[in-house]
Scaffold this active site. Sequence first.
Site, PDB file in Angstrom:
ATOM      1  N   THR A  73       0.841  -1.196   0.000  1.00  0.00           N
ATOM      2  CA  THR A  73       0.000   0.000   0.000  1.00  0.00           C
ATOM      3  C   THR A  73       0.879   1.251   0.000  1.00  0.00           C
ATOM      4  O   THR A  73       0.657   2.188  -0.784  1.00  0.00           O
ATOM      5  CB  THR A  73      -0.950  -0.024   1.222  1.00  0.00           C
ATOM      6  N   HIS A 203       4.302 -10.163   2.833  1.00  0.00           N
ATOM      7  CA  HIS A 203       3.440 -11.146   3.517  1.00  0.00           C
ATOM      8  C   HIS A 203       2.626 -12.007   2.563  1.00  0.00           C
ATOM      9  O   HIS A 203       2.065 -13.023   2.971  1.00  0.00           O
ATOM     10  CB  HIS A 203       2.536 -10.466   4.550  1.00  0.00           C
ATOM     11  N   CYS A 329      -9.489  -6.888   2.031  1.00  0.00           N
ATOM     12  CA  CYS A 329      -9.598  -5.482   2.419  1.00  0.00           C
ATOM     13  C   CYS A 329     -11.037  -4.997   2.352  1.00  0.00           C
ATOM     14  O   CYS A 329     -11.406  -4.067   3.044  1.00  0.00           O
ATOM     15  CB  CYS A 329      -8.744  -4.616   1.504  1.00  0.00           C
TER      16      CYS A 329
HETATM   17  N1  PLP Z   1      -1.990  -5.268  -4.216  1.00  0.00           N
HETATM   18  C1  PLP Z   1      -2.619  -6.459  -4.236  1.00  0.00           C
HETATM   19  C2  PLP Z   1      -2.892  -7.109  -5.564  1.00  0.00           C
HETATM   20  C3  PLP Z   1      -2.991  -7.081  -3.050  1.00  0.00           C
HETATM   21  O1  PLP Z   1      -3.608  -8.268  -3.090  1.00  0.00           O
HETATM   22  C4  PLP Z   1      -2.705  -6.437  -1.812  1.00  0.00           C
HETATM   23  C5  PLP Z   1      -3.121  -7.033  -0.529  1.00  0.00           C
HETATM   24  O2  PLP Z   1      -4.283  -7.318  -0.301  1.00  0.00           O
HETATM   25  C6  PLP Z   1      -2.055  -5.199  -1.834  1.00  0.00           C
HETATM   26  C7  PLP Z   1      -1.709  -4.661  -3.058  1.00  0.00           C
HETATM   27  C8  PLP Z   1      -1.715  -4.453  -0.571  1.00  0.00           C
HETATM   28  O3  PLP Z   1      -0.624  -5.070   0.088  1.00  0.00           O
HETATM   29  P1  PLP Z   1      -0.163  -4.674   1.556  1.00  0.00           P
HETATM   30  O4  PLP Z   1      -1.008  -5.511   2.475  1.00  0.00           O
HETATM   31  O5  PLP Z   1       1.276  -5.057   1.640  1.00  0.00           O
HETATM   32  O6  PLP Z   1      -0.373  -3.222   1.730  1.00  0.00           O
END
Ligand code: PLP
Length: 390
Positions: A73, A203, A329
């Site tokens: 993010t 992660h 999310c």
């Molecule tokens: N991009 C995609 C395709 C994802 O699946 C996710 C996580 O759900 C993210 C970005 C965001 O990742 P992070 O949890 O490291 O912020």
Amino acid sequence: MPGHRIYLDHNATAPLAPGVREVVCAALDMQGNPSSVHREGRNARAMVEAARQQVAALAGVPASRIVFTSGATEAAALALTPQISLKGAKGFDILIVAGGEHPCVREGHRFAAENVVTVPLTAGGIVDLAALEKALDGLDGRRAVLALQAANNETGVIQPVRTAAEMVRAHGGIVVCDAVQAAHRIDENAVTLGADILFLSAHKMGGAKGVGAVALGNPALEIDSPLLRGGGQERSLRAGTENVAGIAGFGAAAVHALQVRASEATRQGALRDTFEAGLRELDPEITIFGKATPRLPNTTAFALPGMAAETLLIALDLEGIALSSGSACSSGKVRPSQVLESMGVPPELSRCALRASLGLDTTAHDIEQALETIGRVARRITDRRMKPAA
Ligand code: PLP
């Protein structure tokens, strides 16, 4: 096995990959700050730099072009800015976002709302290249950044990044690619994808939560506008003492991903095919989203018509099976998936959409059990619905 849970939500987050825990714990026990000049500091710095090499190997960029962040993010927010220099020319005007992008891209970028153009997905789940060409033709001399993920987190559909990148580059633009779900599952990196910038999250590949990276693939490109300013860490693009343990674990997860990626793609792909064949036996009316399109080997997004996703999800959780509806999310919010909406899936079908995402720890027995339980739970829900009220 009583108490045994079957975790089929690896696209939300994955358990630690083999070897990662040990590396993270060793790093937590190190005293030094990587910016300190004494031996303790140098040891911590060595750990960060070793991980930088390891993540760079997965991303396909030189280690000097990796910037560690707190996750994907933050990486998206750092990379998706109008303030990028390319060959000395400063600034981009327009952000073109594909309809399947993660909310961290759709909502986390730093372009003004009036400068954002969204391009829909086709019914098969890939970015509509004709609509992209139209958006590029409408640029009228303005410079564009295209945000296009390598693979979708909900459907697993693999995007035609290379083709889109060639189209965008012909119009003087660049491509920022979210490789969060793809990098550890398919044989792609910044070079093969033709992406100017790539970003990753630890992660999702068996590292710890809360660490990610921006990989600057194009050597002629610089991000001019950091999100965090201060101590000058990460080439002044991301100030703050590094998350040494998280970064070290990210490196170990990246090494492991490169070692097992090909064999796991075959293994998980076969399990996924068994799962999908079993689902179709349960209900021939099932929809598998993106089924006819190249997809990640581990992901199935499906809908059993008339079976609300949230009802099935909760019932399956009580039976020991962890799936997800849409992306993690957005779960909790009863809102149809924007990815499926962009593919033209009607809301009544989208409300039935569940995702199963397999990982390193998924076994054939897990798939067998999951199918048996889904069948039983779905029948129970249907029977209850059919029973006349007393
Ligand atoms: N991009 C995609 C395709 C994802 O699946 C996710 C996580 O759900 C993210 C970005 C965001 O990742 P992070 O949890 O490291 O912020």
